[in-house]
Design a protein around this motif. Structure first.
Motif, PDB file in Angstrom:
ATOM      1  N   THR A  47       0.844  -1.202   0.000  1.00 32.56           N
ATOM      2  CA  THR A  47       0.000   0.000   0.000  1.00 32.56           C
ATOM      3  C   THR A  47       0.883   1.258   0.000  1.00 32.56           C
ATOM      4  OG1 THR A  47      -1.621  -1.320   1.190  1.00 32.56           O
ATOM      5  CG2 THR A  47      -2.057   1.024   1.073  1.00 32.56           C
ATOM      6  N   ASN A  48       2.012   1.194   0.719  1.00 30.63           N
ATOM      7  CA  ASN A  48       2.962   2.327   0.692  1.00 30.63           C
ATOM      8  C   ASN A  48       3.552   2.517  -0.700  1.00 30.63           C
ATOM      9  OD1 ASN A  48       2.626   2.725   3.388  1.00 30.63           O
ATOM     10  ND2 ASN A  48       4.465   1.619   3.997  1.00 30.63           N
ATOM     11  N   ARG A  49       3.891   1.386  -1.331  1.00 34.52           N
ATOM     12  CA  ARG A  49       4.505   1.454  -2.660  1.00 34.52           C
ATOM     13  C   ARG A  49       3.533   2.112  -3.650  1.00 34.52           C
ATOM     14  NH1 ARG A  49       5.796  -2.107  -7.351  1.00 34.52           N
ATOM     15  NH2 ARG A  49       3.763  -3.064  -7.015  1.00 34.52           N
ATOM     16  N   LEU A  50       2.281   1.688  -3.591  1.00 33.65           N
ATOM     17  CA  LEU A  50       1.277   2.253  -4.501  1.00 33.65           C
ATOM     18  C   LEU A  50       1.067   3.740  -4.208  1.00 33.65           C
ATOM     19  CD1 LEU A  50      -1.290  -0.702  -4.381  1.00 33.65           C
ATOM     20  CD2 LEU A  50       0.219  -0.107  -6.298  1.00 33.65           C
ATOM     21  N   THR A  51       1.099   4.098  -2.932  1.00 31.85           N
ATOM     22  CA  THR A  51       0.909   5.501  -2.569  1.00 31.85           C
ATOM     23  C   THR A  51       2.030   6.359  -3.171  1.00 31.85           C
ATOM     24  OG1 THR A  51      -0.131   4.802  -0.525  1.00 31.85           O
ATOM     25  CG2 THR A  51       0.586   7.080  -0.607  1.00 31.85           C
ATOM     26  N   ALA A  56       3.782  10.391  -7.358  1.00 27.42           N
ATOM     27  CA  ALA A  56       4.622  10.749  -8.508  1.00 27.42           C
ATOM     28  C   ALA A  56       3.771  11.279  -9.672  1.00 27.42           C
ATOM     29  CB  ALA A  56       5.442   9.538  -8.951  1.00 27.42           C
ATOM     30  N   MET A  57       2.467  10.988  -9.630  1.00 31.49           N
ATOM     31  CA  MET A  57       1.565  11.444 -10.693  1.00 31.49           C
ATOM     32  C   MET A  57       0.950  12.795 -10.369  1.00 31.49           C
ATOM     33  SD  MET A  57       1.634   9.125 -12.895  1.00 31.49           S
ATOM     34  CE  MET A  57       3.075   8.137 -12.527  1.00 31.49           C
ATOM     35  N   GLN A  58       0.547  12.952  -9.128  1.00 31.07           N
ATOM     36  CA  GLN A  58      -0.215  14.131  -8.718  1.00 31.07           C
ATOM     37  C   GLN A  58       0.185  14.462  -7.286  1.00 31.07           C
ATOM     38  OE1 GLN A  58      -4.431  13.102  -8.972  1.00 31.07           O
ATOM     39  NE2 GLN A  58      -4.937  15.180  -9.577  1.00 31.07           N
ATOM     40  N   LYS A  59       0.483  15.712  -7.022  1.00 32.98           N
ATOM     41  CA  LYS A  59       0.931  16.101  -5.670  1.00 32.98           C
ATOM     42  C   LYS A  59      -0.066  15.653  -4.616  1.00 32.98           C
ATOM     43  CE  LYS A  59       4.011  19.982  -4.968  1.00 32.98           C
ATOM     44  NZ  LYS A  59       4.106  21.206  -5.733  1.00 32.98           N
ATOM     45  N   ILE A  60      -1.321  16.003  -4.862  1.00 31.94           N
ATOM     46  CA  ILE A  60      -2.388  15.507  -3.991  1.00 31.94           C
ATOM     47  C   ILE A  60      -3.262  14.613  -4.866  1.00 31.94           C
ATOM     48  CG2 ILE A  60      -4.323  16.139  -2.499  1.00 31.94           C
ATOM     49  CD1 ILE A  60      -2.907  18.874  -2.137  1.00 31.94           C
ATOM     50  N   PRO A  61      -3.038  13.288  -4.800  1.00 30.55           N
ATOM     51  CA  PRO A  61      -3.743  12.395  -5.724  1.00 30.55           C
ATOM     52  C   PRO A  61      -5.260  12.474  -5.587  1.00 30.55           C
ATOM     53  CG  PRO A  61      -1.955  11.257  -4.604  1.00 30.55           C
ATOM     54  CD  PRO A  61      -2.111  12.581  -3.931  1.00 30.55           C
ATOM     55  N   ASP A  62      -5.920  12.379  -6.710  1.00 23.21           N
ATOM     56  CA  ASP A  62      -7.377  12.340  -6.749  1.00 23.21           C
ATOM     57  C   ASP A  62      -7.861  11.152  -5.905  1.00 23.21           C
ATOM     58  OD1 ASP A  62      -9.914  13.195  -8.452  1.00 23.21           O
ATOM     59  OD2 ASP A  62      -9.901  11.008  -8.244  1.00 23.21           O
ATOM     60  N   THR A  63      -8.774  11.409  -4.975  1.00 27.68           N
ATOM     61  CA  THR A  63      -9.092  10.357  -4.006  1.00 27.68           C
ATOM     62  C   THR A  63      -9.882   9.191  -4.632  1.00 27.68           C
ATOM     63  OG1 THR A  63     -11.012  11.628  -3.291  1.00 27.68           O
ATOM     64  CG2 THR A  63      -9.006  11.837  -1.969  1.00 27.68           C
ATOM     65  N   ARG A  64     -10.698   9.486  -5.643  1.00 26.35           N
ATOM     66  CA  ARG A  64     -11.424   8.377  -6.287  1.00 26.35           C
ATOM     67  C   ARG A  64     -10.440   7.430  -6.952  1.00 26.35           C
ATOM     68  NH1 ARG A  64     -12.950   6.288 -10.910  1.00 26.35           N
ATOM     69  NH2 ARG A  64     -14.954   5.178 -10.991  1.00 26.35           N
ATOM     70  N   GLU A  65      -9.477   8.017  -7.671  1.00 27.44           N
ATOM     71  CA  GLU A  65      -8.489   7.179  -8.366  1.00 27.44           C
ATOM     72  C   GLU A  65      -7.564   6.492  -7.374  1.00 27.44           C
ATOM     73  OE1 GLU A  65      -9.254   6.527 -11.234  1.00 27.44           O
ATOM     74  OE2 GLU A  65     -10.709   8.150 -11.343  1.00 27.44           O
ATOM     75  N   MET A  66      -7.312   7.170  -6.268  1.00 27.87           N
ATOM     76  CA  MET A  66      -6.487   6.576  -5.207  1.00 27.87           C
ATOM     77  C   MET A  66      -7.125   5.265  -4.728  1.00 27.87           C
ATOM     78  SD  MET A  66      -3.717   7.552  -3.839  1.00 27.87           S
ATOM     79  CE  MET A  66      -2.707   7.139  -2.450  1.00 27.87           C
ATOM     80  N   ASP A  67      -8.428   5.260  -4.586  1.00 29.27           N
ATOM     81  CA  ASP A  67      -9.116   4.053  -4.126  1.00 29.27           C
ATOM     82  C   ASP A  67      -9.044   2.934  -5.164  1.00 29.27           C
ATOM     83  OD1 ASP A  67      -9.675   5.030  -1.674  1.00 29.27           O
ATOM     84  OD2 ASP A  67     -11.775   5.523  -2.077  1.00 29.27           O
ATOM     85  N   VAL A  68      -9.134   3.312  -6.447  1.00 33.12           N
ATOM     86  CA  VAL A  68      -9.006   2.303  -7.504  1.00 33.12           C
ATOM     87  C   VAL A  68      -7.613   1.680  -7.411  1.00 33.12           C
ATOM     88  CG1 VAL A  68      -8.951   1.904 -10.000  1.00 33.12           C
ATOM     89  CG2 VAL A  68     -10.639   3.486  -9.028  1.00 33.12           C
ATOM     90  N   LEU A  69      -6.625   2.548  -7.180  1.00 31.71           N
ATOM     91  CA  LEU A  69      -5.243   2.085  -7.096  1.00 31.71           C
ATOM     92  C   LEU A  69      -4.992   1.221  -5.851  1.00 31.71           C
ATOM     93  CD1 LEU A  69      -2.245   2.435  -8.155  1.00 31.71           C
ATOM     94  CD2 LEU A  69      -2.080   4.333  -6.545  1.00 31.71           C
TER      95      LEU A  69
END
Ligand code: ASP
Ligand code: MG
Length: 416
Positions: A47-51, A56-69
């Protein structure tokens, strides 16, 4: 036939070999005649690795996409687990949160479970299958994948146990249970056999890391007994259960510490109505959580000092915010603080009907020459802020003074 929910954390399923071991452990229990529902975390570190990828994509990652990831980590472990079970000649089905239907609200990355449809799980169990469910994830009413927040797999397990009316909910981890204090800090720390939900909630929120706090809240609400135990041994762990008479006899159950806080004082503030709101409104508007608060009146001077604690990671931000408060209130003493503090606490339901516990704690610390800068209490807890460098000394002295290293023997209290 009993229905058992078993949850295995990231270190228990950290590689394919470990997943096979977990599969054979689960089958061992199934072969004793039980129906098995298994909840898995992602492999440790995943989970840390994915985070990191997301950052690296977005400073504050989109939370919907974060959940998909993030939900993909658990998808890997449950599918591998199901294959391992099949390779061992038994049958198993893996289910993602949205396949079960674990319905949550739409708060991406910190969703709350609203309901669980047990139909598919029950049908698969009736077909003799092991059911393995992805921890930490669900689906909202619009079909979006959600996650429950870090450590959320414990909550998945407890929620499933409640929904399925399971006979037991076992949380397997890399330690043998809940200890009277951190065994790395105190070599007489002892595994606790039984602890109440309320004590566990205090210990979990104060820094003990064994169980995710939300899962304990859930367990208490639905009265699900939790057995926290080690994946790597067969020994009994700790049962987290409803409070009983025996627990009340034990005055202190555990000593815990938390080094995540920092202390801030704003002093010489004119002592007038509205001063507390002037100080704390900008802080809460900035989403900074305040823990302990102490206000001291400087008698005769018409001023007051306000001391409080925030998360250490919020320290700089809070001090900056207070600059304008100092200006607007005319606080003569300015702002001081320390980032090197520890909150040390004793917890026990027995405190409800025994007196003198707090004063014993204070005298133990005094005897070690440790200064207390703040104190707070609840019905079943006393916390003191001390200098961080004394953490280990304080933990050991308190653990010793309350005799937590000794086996607890219940004594019938005689009422005269
Ligand atoms: N994999 C998630 C995490 O690392 C959820 C869990 O393990 O409980 O936080
Ligand atoms: Mg965990």
């Amino acid at each position: 036939m009993a229905l058992i929910v078993q949850k295995f954390g990231g270190t228990s399923v950290g590689n394919p070999e470990k997943i096979k071991n977990v599969a054979s452990r689960v089958l061992g229990k199934k072969n004793e005649g039980n129906q098995m529902v298994v909840v898995l975390s992602a492999m440790s570190g995943e989970t840390n690795r994915l985070t990191e990828f997301a950052m690296a994509m977005q400073k504050i990652p989109d939370t919907r996409e974060m959940d998909v990831l993030l939900s993909s980590g658990e998808q890997v472990t449950i599918s591998l687990f199901a294959m391992a079970v099949k390779a061992m000649g038994d049958d198993c089905i893996s289910l993602l949160g949205d396949q079960v239907k674990i319905v949550t609200d739409s708060s991406h990355t910190k969703a709350r479970i609203e309901s669980i449809d047990t139909e598919k799980i029950t049908a698969s169990l009736d077909e003799g299958k092991v059911v393995v469910v992805a921890g930490f994830q669900g689906v909202d009413e619009h079909g979006n994948i959600t996650t429950l927040g870090r450590g959320g797999s414990d909550t998945t397990a407890v929620a499933l146990a409640a929904a399925l009316n399971a006979d037991a909910c076992e949380i397997f981890t890399d330690v043998e249970g809940v200890y009277t204090t951190d065994p790395n800090m105190c070599n007489t720390a002892r595994k606790i056999d039984r602890i109440s939900y309320d004590e566990m909630l205090e210990l979990a929120s104060l820094g003990a890391k064994v169980l995710d706090i939300r899962s304990v809240t859930f367990a208490k609400q639905y009265n699900v007994p939790i057995h926290v135990r080690s994946t790597f041994t067969d020994t009994e762990g700790t049962w987290v259960v409803e409070e009983d008479k025996e627990m009340e006899g034990r005055i202190v159950s555990g000593v815990t510490y938390n080094r995540n806080e920092a202390r801030i004082t704003i002093s010489g503030v004119p002592d007038q109505p509205g001063i507390a709101t002037k100080i704390f409104t900008p802080i809460s508007n900035a989403d900074i959580i305040v823990d302990m608060i102490i206000q001291n009146q400087n008698t005769g001077e018409g001023t007051t000092d306000m001391t409080f604690t925030v998360l250490r990671s919020d320290y700089e931000r809070t001090v900056k915010l207070l600059d304008s408060v100092v200006e607007s209130t005319g606080a003569t003493g300015g702002v001081q603080g320390s980032e090197t503090i520890t909150k040390i606490s004793i917890v026990g339901v027995g405190m409800r009907n025994h007196s003198g516990i707090a004063s014993t704690m204070f005298s133990v610390l005094a005897n070690e020459g440790i200064n207390i800068s703040m104190i707070s209490t609840s019905e079943i807890k006393v916390s003191c802020i001390i200098e961080e460098k004394y953490t280990e000394l304080a933990v050991r002295a308190l653990h010793d003074a309350f005799e937590l290293g000794k086996d607890y023997v219940a004594v019938e209290e005689t009422l005269v």
